[in-house]
Write a protein that holds these residues in place. Structure first.
Motif, PDB file in Angstrom:
ATOM      1  N   GLN B 255       7.342  -6.670  -5.880  1.00 33.04           N
ATOM      2  CA  GLN B 255       6.268  -6.063  -5.096  1.00 33.04           C
ATOM      3  C   GLN B 255       5.320  -5.286  -6.009  1.00 33.04           C
ATOM      4  OE1 GLN B 255       5.776  -6.159  -1.531  1.00 33.04           O
ATOM      5  NE2 GLN B 255       7.065  -7.935  -1.890  1.00 33.04           N
ATOM      6  N   PHE B 272      -0.633   1.464  -0.444  1.00 33.39           N
ATOM      7  CA  PHE B 272      -0.710   0.312   0.460  1.00 33.39           C
ATOM      8  C   PHE B 272       0.540  -0.561   0.431  1.00 33.39           C
ATOM      9  CE2 PHE B 272      -5.397   0.746  -0.506  1.00 33.39           C
ATOM     10  CZ  PHE B 272      -5.668   1.362   0.701  1.00 33.39           C
ATOM     11  N   ILE B 273       1.188  -0.610  -0.701  1.00 26.62           N
ATOM     12  CA  ILE B 273       2.269  -1.586  -0.843  1.00 26.62           C
ATOM     13  C   ILE B 273       3.644  -0.922  -0.889  1.00 26.62           C
ATOM     14  CG2 ILE B 273       3.153  -3.498  -2.243  1.00 26.62           C
ATOM     15  CD1 ILE B 273       0.306  -3.912  -1.092  1.00 26.62           C
ATOM     16  N   PRO B 276       4.530   2.349   2.092  1.00 24.87           N
ATOM     17  CA  PRO B 276       4.775   1.923   3.479  1.00 24.87           C
ATOM     18  C   PRO B 276       6.127   1.239   3.639  1.00 24.87           C
ATOM     19  CG  PRO B 276       2.559   1.321   2.807  1.00 24.87           C
ATOM     20  CD  PRO B 276       3.256   1.848   1.575  1.00 24.87           C
ATOM     21  N   GLN B 277       6.504   0.438   2.652  1.00 25.45           N
ATOM     22  CA  GLN B 277       7.794  -0.244   2.754  1.00 25.45           C
ATOM     23  C   GLN B 277       8.947   0.711   2.507  1.00 25.45           C
ATOM     24  OE1 GLN B 277       8.088  -4.258   0.984  1.00 25.45           O
ATOM     25  NE2 GLN B 277       6.060  -3.871   0.187  1.00 25.45           N
ATOM     26  N   THR B 356       8.896  -6.056  10.888  1.00 21.62           N
ATOM     27  CA  THR B 356       8.071  -7.271  10.823  1.00 21.62           C
ATOM     28  C   THR B 356       8.916  -8.497  10.520  1.00 21.62           C
ATOM     29  OG1 THR B 356       7.607  -6.878   8.496  1.00 21.62           O
ATOM     30  CG2 THR B 356       5.992  -6.061  10.090  1.00 21.62           C
ATOM     31  N   GLY B 357      10.189  -8.422  10.827  1.00 21.95           N
ATOM     32  CA  GLY B 357      11.032  -9.594  10.648  1.00 21.95           C
ATOM     33  C   GLY B 357      11.471  -9.840   9.216  1.00 21.95           C
ATOM     34  N   HIS B 358      11.211  -8.852   8.360  1.00 18.79           N
ATOM     35  CA  HIS B 358      11.645  -8.997   6.983  1.00 18.79           C
ATOM     36  C   HIS B 358      12.957  -8.252   6.818  1.00 18.79           C
ATOM     37  CE1 HIS B 358      11.363  -9.151   2.622  1.00 18.79           C
ATOM     38  NE2 HIS B 358      11.599  -7.868   2.598  1.00 18.79           N
TER      39      HIS B 358
END
Lengths: 252, 359
Positions: B255, B272-273, B276-277, B356-358
């Motif tokens: 990532q 942004f990356i 958030p995760q 989100t299905g991840h």
């Protein structure tokens, strides 16, 4: 092979590039010149330094000795040079590395919006154009986790293209895919090659190499062992190591 | 080609369910009977004490029959538990601030409300100013109410809210700093975390209230409440930083590389990356810290501020109401539990929404 797509301008230049991981010498005196529009396939056994080499080209890895010059900009510790180069060099990874928390469309729009300051509407139009190009415009509002591996890799290619790069790097783009999905990704890459993109591609897909490569580079032990046009390379390999490697991968 | 077939039904007959879950073998049978016996022998008495025989109405201890709990005590002192020593004729200011907050937050729960970012910005910047003016007064003809007079649930909520809102961003910055490539920033952040975590909160509150003024120049004085809030916030920020660092470490290297290869700079990449995760991954840990912070507000009693549990303790020492400790603490516990359970439920909602299905 028709060489008319290749221009005279040299866009990538590596002069005696060396890199070490601790005491381990991964890249040994790499010299390479790539012309604009040229398509290069890099192959070699695992651990040969081929991935490391292309990851040095956009500074995901730092080289320690020698020069790397991309489109006239030398790659040094200077963050400004690195930013200039990264804007112009796209990369596609083995494991796609899509951003799982963003929709496909947002994956494609984020960098143009924030790095190139493109307005959102324009970024979306560009994104849809490239998603159409990789044949998945209908998936734009889904999240990466809802797509198949092949679709994810095509999104990753579209995401890179949205930055309008002059050079595309592919780091084993099909190695993590199920066999039935490899073709859909290769087809996109072939199309891209036919449009004149400068491409460096680490891959073991020899069919792809034969079809589009202008040059095939064989690496082993951190060195470039052999470099030749694909026909010569496959039909008449010069070094013993290349012959051994080819006999192993073409075995099945 | 075979037609798809429904899977065999998983729904079991209730008797089967009882047999499998309660009387599977001799051990589970014995445990079931034992637990059943305990429930039967204690629960009715407890319910009787809390609800049936309890005294609900009245104004003094004479109204308590002594057969069950005496909730008259809570009723008589209710205003104090909520507002502390805030002047009763000024209660409307606290109520107004509360109603305003709730009214401002309602639109956030509507999916199709589009100006959420502006509203949140106002809640974070504009609302605290309004609330401060309402609570403290001293301007616009509002009578001044010193923070010493604030107390009860109101004070608990003020400290907890400020602490929760401030500790998260501080924690994020410290967590990023701890992973920084710049050694001085890294060392500063590591020292901050280790010092704050290595010292009991009580000590920090003591130092904030007793030692800090010694180092302040003559004439500069910090409000006691302000010092307590800073102490609690920094203390929990250290824990928050470690929780968030756990999340940052769980984000795959790919990532970072993808963000780098697209040309995002450090702040864009993190904002942004990565964050958030990472934050999504550690929501349970973050909420855990929030809940701990909420309950830790009860420790400010030792520096002389009377939030909910402090004012409860004070009320229990009132000669008129000696002997109602169980009722008092049960009530305080219920209030704490309602807020903490609410946070826990809300966090589960957020987690489900961000999925989100991840993974």
């Amino acid at each position: 092979m028709n060489q008319s797509h290749i221009k005279e301008e040299i866009v990538i230049e590596l002069n005696n590039v060396n890199k070490w991981y601790g005491d381990f010498h991964v890249l040994k005196d790499i010299n390479l010149k790539v012309k604009s529009g040229e398509r290069i396939v890099i192959c070699g056994p695992s651990g040969s330094g081929k991935s490391t080499m292309i990851r040095c080209l956009n500074r995901l890895e730092a080289h320690q000795k020698g020069d790397i010059i991309i489109e006239g900009t030398p790659l040094t510790n200077d963050i400004r040079n690195i930013e200039v180069i990264r804007k112009d060099v796209g990369m596609v990874f083995q494991h796609f590395n899509l951003f799982p928390h963003l929709s496909v469309l947002d994956n494609c729009c984020l960098a143009p919006q924030w790095v190139k300051k493109v307005p959102r509407k324009e970024a979306e139009e560009t994104a849809m154009k490239y998603l159409e190009r990789v044949k998945i415009p209908d998936q734009a509002l889904k999240y990466p986790g809802q797509l198949s591996g092949g679709q994810q890799q095509r999104v990753a290619i579209a995401r890179s293209l949205c930055m309008n790069p002059n050079i595309m790097l592919f780091d084993e783009p099909t190695s993590a895919l199920d066999p039935e999905m490899i073709k859909e990704v290769l087809d996109v890459m072939v199309e891209l090659a036919e449009e004149g993109m400068t491409m460096l591609c680490v891959t073991h897909e020899m069919g792809f190499a034969k079809k589009v490569a202008d040059r095939v580079i064989f690496m082993d032990g951190g060195e470039i062992i052999e470099e030749n046009d694909p026909h010569q390379f496959f039909d008449n390999p010069q070094s013993e190591r290349t012959q051994l490697f080819l006999s192993q991968i073409l075995h099945n | 080609m075979l037609e798809p077939v429904y899977s065999p039904a998983f729904k079991k007959h209730p008797l089967q369910w009882i047999q499998i879950n309660l009387f599977y073998d001799w051990f589970s049978s014995v445990m079931t009977l034992l637990v059943g016996y305990l429930l039967v022998s204690f629960l009715p008495a407890l319910i009787d004490w809390i609800f049936i025989s309890a005294d609900w109405f009245g104004s003094s201890r004479e109204d308590c029959s002594g057969e069950g709990a005496c909730w008259v005590f809570i009723g008589a002192r209710f205003d104090q538990f909520i507002y502390g020593f805030y002047p009763p004729e000024e209660y409307w200011r606290v109520n107004l601030a509360t109603v305003l907050l709730i009214a401002l937050m309602v639109p956030l729960f509507f999916e199709n409300f589009t100006k959420k970012a502006w509203l949140i910005a106002f809640l974070l910047i504009g609302y605290p100013v309004i609330a401060k003016i309402l609570f403290a007064g001293g301007v616009f003809g509002l009578e001044q109410v010193d923070t010493e007079q604030w107390g009860g649930l109101m004070l608990t909520l003020i400290i907890a809210t400020v602490g929760i809102i401030a500790s998260l961003p501080i924690g994020i910055l410290v967590a990023l700093g701890r992973r920084s490539e710049m050694p001085i920033i890294r060392w500063l952040c590591v020292s901050f975390i280790e010092v704050m975590r290595g010292v009991p909160l009580i000590t920090i509150l003591f130092m904030a209230s007793v030692m800090l003024p010694l180092f302040m120049p003559e004439g500069v004085s910090f409000d006691k409440l302000m010092r307590a809030m800073i102490g609690i916030t920094l203390f929990q920020a250290a824990y928050m930083a470690e929780v968030i660092r756990g999340g940052l470490q769980a984000i795959p290297k790919g990532q970072y590389e993808a963000a780098d290869s697209l040309g995002l700079n450090y702040f864009q990449k993190m904002g942004f990356i990565i964050l958030p995760q990472a934050l999504k991954l550690v929501i349970p840990g973050i909420v855990n810290t929030f809940i701990a912070l909420f309950k830790d507000t009860s420790l400010i009693l030792i520096i002389g501020l009377f939030e909910l549990s402090g004012i409860m303790k004070a009320a229990l020492n009132d000669p008129d109401w000696l002997g109602f400790a169980i009722e008092g603490y049960l009530f305080a516990a219920l209030i704490y539990w309602i807020f903490c359970f609410g946070m826990s439920r809300y966090s589960m909602r957020v987690e489900a929404k961000l999925n989100t299905g991840h993974r």
